[in-house]
Design a protein around this motif. Sequence first.
Motif, mmCIF file in Angstrom:
data_model
loop_
_atom_site.group_PDB
_atom_site.id
_atom_site.type_symbol
_atom_site.label_atom_id
_atom_site.label_comp_id
_atom_site.label_asym_id
_atom_site.label_seq_id
_atom_site.Cartn_x
_atom_site.Cartn_y
_atom_site.Cartn_z
ATOM 1 N N ASN A 1 -3.495 30.279 65.716
ATOM 2 C CA ASN A 1 -3.357 31.730 65.815
ATOM 3 C C ASN A 1 -2.125 32.048 66.655
ATOM 4 N N CYS A 2 -1.214 32.832 66.105
ATOM 5 C CA CYS A 2 -0.013 33.227 66.860
ATOM 6 C C CYS A 2 0.220 34.728 66.743
ATOM 7 N N GLY B 1 6.204 39.682 68.627
ATOM 8 C CA GLY B 1 7.134 38.568 68.540
ATOM 9 C C GLY B 1 6.626 37.407 67.705
ATOM 10 N N ASP B 2 5.597 37.664 66.860
ATOM 11 C CA ASP B 2 5.064 36.573 66.040
ATOM 12 C C ASP B 2 5.928 36.273 64.817
ATOM 13 N N GLY B 3 7.002 37.037 64.631
ATOM 14 C CA GLY B 3 7.923 36.775 63.525
ATOM 15 C C GLY B 3 7.333 37.069 62.164
ATOM 16 N N ILE C 1 -0.804 33.613 61.752
ATOM 17 C CA ILE C 1 -1.262 32.245 61.948
ATOM 18 C C ILE C 1 -0.198 31.283 61.434
ATOM 19 N N LYS C 2 -0.189 30.090 62.005
ATOM 20 C CA LYS C 2 0.639 29.003 61.497
ATOM 21 C C LYS C 2 -0.313 28.022 60.824
ATOM 22 N N VAL C 3 0.085 27.564 59.655
ATOM 23 C CA VAL C 3 -0.758 26.679 58.869
ATOM 24 C C VAL C 3 -0.103 25.307 58.790
ATOM 25 N N VAL D 1 1.836 34.514 56.773
ATOM 26 C CA VAL D 1 0.447 34.941 56.645
ATOM 27 C C VAL D 1 0.219 36.099 57.604
ATOM 28 N N GLN D 2 -0.274 37.210 57.074
ATOM 29 C CA GLN D 2 -0.632 38.365 57.889
ATOM 30 C C GLN D 2 -2.119 38.627 57.755
#
Length: 129
Positions: A39-40, A44-46, A50-52, A63-64
């Motif tokens: 979870n990010c 500022g999460d760009g 989430i990063k997978v 992914v939003q």
Amino acid sequence: MDSITKFFVSTIENLNQEDFNSLVALYQNDIMGNKYIVNCDGTGDGGNDIKVYSNGYFRNRSVQITVQRNIDSKIREDLEKVQKNIREYGYSEIFEFFWSHSVSESKLNEYRQIAKGEYQIELHFFDAK
């Protein structure tokens, strides 16, 4: 829609952001086969909530995840971020958007048309139903 489906849709629509994030992580893991989710979400999460990771490697995809009720402007803002990620960082042209509410087929087609026509992005839209 049968009563069991209505129950699940209602339950999903009433989740808070944290619980919906957890549900999406379960979906990513159990259904999509992505075993490591980070979870990010936040400022500022760009453009990625989430990063997978799959087989130990980061999968460059956007992914939003949202529980917001009105997403018309959010979709466009997120498409801008995804387009930047594609152009500058080599992300996939597939954008996964998870929404805790239900969307009509006509609205979904409109979102997909905007994504493809204006941003050259393939929108994979997951809603409560």
